[in-house]
Design a protein around this motif. Structure first.
Motif, PDB file in Angstrom:
ATOM      1  N   VAL A  96       0.855  -1.198   0.000  1.00  0.00           N
ATOM      2  CA  VAL A  96       0.000   0.000   0.000  1.00  0.00           C
ATOM      3  C   VAL A  96       0.885   1.238   0.000  1.00  0.00           C
ATOM      4  CG1 VAL A  96      -1.712   1.315   1.306  1.00  0.00           C
ATOM      5  CG2 VAL A  96      -1.970  -1.160   1.065  1.00  0.00           C
ATOM      6  N   ALA A  97       1.912   1.243   0.829  1.00  0.00           N
ATOM      7  CA  ALA A  97       2.826   2.387   0.881  1.00  0.00           C
ATOM      8  C   ALA A  97       3.595   2.541  -0.426  1.00  0.00           C
ATOM      9  CB  ALA A  97       3.801   2.223   2.046  1.00  0.00           C
ATOM     10  N   SER A  98       4.056   1.426  -0.979  1.00  0.00           N
ATOM     11  CA  SER A  98       4.876   1.517  -2.191  1.00  0.00           C
ATOM     12  C   SER A  98       4.062   1.897  -3.421  1.00  0.00           C
ATOM     13  CB  SER A  98       5.640   0.217  -2.428  1.00  0.00           C
ATOM     14  OG  SER A  98       4.760  -0.840  -2.702  1.00  0.00           O
ATOM     15  N   MET A  99       2.763   1.688  -3.369  1.00  0.00           N
ATOM     16  CA  MET A  99       1.927   1.998  -4.538  1.00  0.00           C
ATOM     17  C   MET A  99       1.117   3.280  -4.365  1.00  0.00           C
ATOM     18  SD  MET A  99       0.763  -1.770  -5.755  1.00  0.00           S
ATOM     19  CE  MET A  99       1.968  -3.081  -5.846  1.00  0.00           C
ATOM     20  N   GLN A 100       1.412   4.068  -3.341  1.00  0.00           N
ATOM     21  CA  GLN A 100       0.684   5.312  -3.105  1.00  0.00           C
ATOM     22  C   GLN A 100       0.767   6.281  -4.283  1.00  0.00           C
ATOM     23  OE1 GLN A 100       2.222   6.753   0.666  1.00  0.00           O
ATOM     24  NE2 GLN A 100       0.146   6.751   1.462  1.00  0.00           N
ATOM     25  N   ALA A 101       1.871   6.273  -4.973  1.00  0.00           N
ATOM     26  CA  ALA A 101       2.063   7.212  -6.075  1.00  0.00           C
ATOM     27  C   ALA A 101       1.195   6.883  -7.287  1.00  0.00           C
ATOM     28  CB  ALA A 101       3.529   7.244  -6.485  1.00  0.00           C
ATOM     29  N   VAL A 102       0.647   5.673  -7.319  1.00  0.00           N
ATOM     30  CA  VAL A 102      -0.161   5.249  -8.461  1.00  0.00           C
ATOM     31  C   VAL A 102      -1.621   5.558  -8.159  1.00  0.00           C
ATOM     32  CG1 VAL A 102      -0.775   3.328  -9.968  1.00  0.00           C
ATOM     33  CG2 VAL A 102       1.490   3.397  -8.900  1.00  0.00           C
ATOM     34  N   ASP A 103      -2.200   6.443  -8.950  1.00  0.00           N
ATOM     35  CA  ASP A 103      -3.589   6.850  -8.743  1.00  0.00           C
ATOM     36  C   ASP A 103      -4.507   5.870  -9.471  1.00  0.00           C
ATOM     37  OD1 ASP A 103      -5.807   8.309  -7.971  1.00  0.00           O
ATOM     38  OD2 ASP A 103      -5.636   9.732  -9.642  1.00  0.00           O
ATOM     39  N   ASN A 104      -4.815   4.759  -8.787  1.00  0.00           N
ATOM     40  CA  ASN A 104      -5.642   3.724  -9.396  1.00  0.00           C
ATOM     41  C   ASN A 104      -6.362   2.995  -8.264  1.00  0.00           C
ATOM     42  OD1 ASN A 104      -6.490   1.127 -10.355  1.00  0.00           O
ATOM     43  ND2 ASN A 104      -5.111   1.343 -12.111  1.00  0.00           N
ATOM     44  N   GLU A 105      -7.654   3.262  -8.134  1.00  0.00           N
ATOM     45  CA  GLU A 105      -8.439   2.704  -7.027  1.00  0.00           C
ATOM     46  C   GLU A 105      -8.460   1.174  -7.046  1.00  0.00           C
ATOM     47  OE1 GLU A 105     -13.033   2.850  -5.561  1.00  0.00           O
ATOM     48  OE2 GLU A 105     -12.152   4.737  -6.240  1.00  0.00           O
ATOM     49  N   GLU A 106      -8.606   0.593  -8.223  1.00  0.00           N
ATOM     50  CA  GLU A 106      -8.637  -0.866  -8.333  1.00  0.00           C
ATOM     51  C   GLU A 106      -7.313  -1.475  -7.862  1.00  0.00           C
ATOM     52  OE1 GLU A 106      -9.362  -4.279 -11.755  1.00  0.00           O
ATOM     53  OE2 GLU A 106      -9.967  -2.217 -12.172  1.00  0.00           O
ATOM     54  N   LEU A 107      -6.210  -0.851  -8.237  1.00  0.00           N
ATOM     55  CA  LEU A 107      -4.898  -1.319  -7.807  1.00  0.00           C
ATOM     56  C   LEU A 107      -4.755  -1.178  -6.285  1.00  0.00           C
ATOM     57  CD1 LEU A 107      -2.089  -2.387  -8.510  1.00  0.00           C
ATOM     58  CD2 LEU A 107      -1.372  -0.005  -8.749  1.00  0.00           C
ATOM     59  N   GLY A 108      -5.300  -0.114  -5.741  1.00  0.00           N
ATOM     60  CA  GLY A 108      -5.257   0.093  -4.294  1.00  0.00           C
ATOM     61  C   GLY A 108      -5.926  -1.042  -3.539  1.00  0.00           C
ATOM     62  N   GLU A 109      -7.019  -1.554  -4.084  1.00  0.00           N
ATOM     63  CA  GLU A 109      -7.720  -2.676  -3.456  1.00  0.00           C
ATOM     64  C   GLU A 109      -6.858  -3.940  -3.485  1.00  0.00           C
ATOM     65  OE1 GLU A 109     -11.528  -3.005  -5.406  1.00  0.00           O
ATOM     66  OE2 GLU A 109     -12.034  -0.926  -4.923  1.00  0.00           O
ATOM     67  N   VAL A 110      -6.175  -4.178  -4.592  1.00  0.00           N
ATOM     68  CA  VAL A 110      -5.285  -5.337  -4.700  1.00  0.00           C
ATOM     69  C   VAL A 110      -4.125  -5.176  -3.720  1.00  0.00           C
ATOM     70  CG1 VAL A 110      -3.751  -6.665  -6.213  1.00  0.00           C
ATOM     71  CG2 VAL A 110      -5.905  -5.754  -7.109  1.00  0.00           C
ATOM     72  N   ALA A 111      -3.559  -3.976  -3.650  1.00  0.00           N
ATOM     73  CA  ALA A 111      -2.449  -3.717  -2.734  1.00  0.00           C
ATOM     74  C   ALA A 111      -2.865  -3.994  -1.291  1.00  0.00           C
ATOM     75  CB  ALA A 111      -1.954  -2.279  -2.883  1.00  0.00           C
ATOM     76  N   GLN A 112      -4.084  -3.643  -0.940  1.00  0.00           N
ATOM     77  CA  GLN A 112      -4.582  -3.893   0.408  1.00  0.00           C
ATOM     78  C   GLN A 112      -4.688  -5.400   0.679  1.00  0.00           C
ATOM     79  OE1 GLN A 112      -5.199  -1.530   2.957  1.00  0.00           O
ATOM     80  NE2 GLN A 112      -5.161  -3.434   4.097  1.00  0.00           N
ATOM     81  N   GLN A 113      -5.145  -6.148  -0.311  1.00  0.00           N
ATOM     82  CA  GLN A 113      -5.230  -7.602  -0.158  1.00  0.00           C
ATOM     83  C   GLN A 113      -3.837  -8.204   0.052  1.00  0.00           C
ATOM     84  OE1 GLN A 113      -7.523  -8.193  -3.913  1.00  0.00           O
ATOM     85  NE2 GLN A 113      -8.696  -9.642  -2.675  1.00  0.00           N
ATOM     86  N   VAL A 114      -2.874  -7.758  -0.742  1.00  0.00           N
ATOM     87  CA  VAL A 114      -1.505  -8.257  -0.620  1.00  0.00           C
ATOM     88  C   VAL A 114      -0.931  -7.869   0.740  1.00  0.00           C
ATOM     89  CG1 VAL A 114       0.833  -8.167  -1.575  1.00  0.00           C
ATOM     90  CG2 VAL A 114      -1.129  -8.262  -3.112  1.00  0.00           C
ATOM     91  N   ARG A 115      -1.186  -6.625   1.158  1.00  0.00           N
ATOM     92  CA  ARG A 115      -0.711  -6.171   2.470  1.00  0.00           C
ATOM     93  C   ARG A 115      -1.234  -7.078   3.584  1.00  0.00           C
ATOM     94  NH1 ARG A 115      -2.637  -0.524   5.029  1.00  0.00           N
ATOM     95  NH2 ARG A 115      -0.535   0.296   5.060  1.00  0.00           N
ATOM     96  N   ASP A 116      -2.527  -7.370   3.543  1.00  0.00           N
ATOM     97  CA  ASP A 116      -3.131  -8.218   4.575  1.00  0.00           C
ATOM     98  C   ASP A 116      -2.472  -9.599   4.617  1.00  0.00           C
ATOM     99  OD1 ASP A 116      -4.832  -6.101   5.139  1.00  0.00           O
ATOM    100  OD2 ASP A 116      -6.548  -6.971   4.090  1.00  0.00           O
ATOM    101  N   LEU A 117      -2.204 -10.165   3.444  1.00  0.00           N
ATOM    102  CA  LEU A 117      -1.569 -11.485   3.391  1.00  0.00           C
ATOM    103  C   LEU A 117      -0.124 -11.446   3.888  1.00  0.00           C
ATOM    104  CD1 LEU A 117      -2.962 -12.810  -0.012  1.00  0.00           C
ATOM    105  CD2 LEU A 117      -3.592 -13.583   2.284  1.00  0.00           C
ATOM    106  N   LEU A 118       0.611 -10.418   3.477  1.00  0.00           N
ATOM    107  CA  LEU A 118       2.007 -10.322   3.917  1.00  0.00           C
ATOM    108  C   LEU A 118       2.099 -10.078   5.428  1.00  0.00           C
ATOM    109  CD1 LEU A 118       3.679  -8.350   1.001  1.00  0.00           C
ATOM    110  CD2 LEU A 118       4.021 -10.761   1.604  1.00  0.00           C
ATOM    111  N   LYS A 119       1.154  -9.302   5.975  1.00  0.00           N
ATOM    112  CA  LYS A 119       1.142  -9.102   7.418  1.00  0.00           C
ATOM    113  C   LYS A 119       0.867 -10.431   8.132  1.00  0.00           C
ATOM    114  CE  LYS A 119       0.234  -4.316   8.416  1.00  0.00           C
ATOM    115  NZ  LYS A 119      -0.561  -3.384   9.189  1.00  0.00           N
TER     116      LYS A 119
END
Length: 128
Positions: free
Chosen positions: A99-122
């Motif tokens: 989520v932090a590394s993809m903040q610069a990318v303005d793409n809501e759909e990508l943000g949702e994927v990043a959140q899913q990946v973040r949850d799994l990595l945590k």
């Protein structure tokens, strides 16, 4: 916002790599690349460095979703996880926060994927 999350383990470096690889697998990630920084720096620069390994982790279904959302996101893939041994003998495992590394990318759909990946990595880090 921090760009990573981590956990310190009281185990050997080699055991930490094995446990981390297994924990990634349990959450749907495979390790595509392994970079042994200690060996690389010794070979290329003839310098001594601590035990430090970069694991390039990939969750294929989520990587596919991310690539369909943003075709240049491959520049930020795979997700890096590091295992490093500190001077006190403790071993730290850290994962990038997508989520932090993809903040610069303005793409809501990508943000949702990043959140899913973040949850799994945590989960991976917390389960070590």
């Amino acid at each position: 916002m921090s760009y990573y999350f981590s956990k310190t383990l009281d185990t050997t470096f080699e055991d930490a790599i094995e446990k981390t690889t297994e924990a990634l697998k349990e959450e749907g990630f495979g390790v595509l690349t392994e970079i042994d920084i200690k060996a690389t720096l010794k070979k290329k620069l003839d310098v001594d460095f601590k035990k430090y390994q970069i694991l390039g982790a990939c969750n294929p279904p989520l990587a596919h979703k991310a690539l369909n959302s943003e075709d240049h996101i491959g520049l930020m893939l795979p997700c890096n996880v590091i295992v490093q041994e500190h001077k006190n003998g403790k071993v730290e495992v850290a994962a990038v926060d997508p989520v932090a590394s993809m903040q610069a990318v303005d793409n809501e759909e990508l943000g949702e994927v990043a959140q899913q990946v973040r949850d799994l990595l945590k989960k991976v880090i917390n389960n070590l």
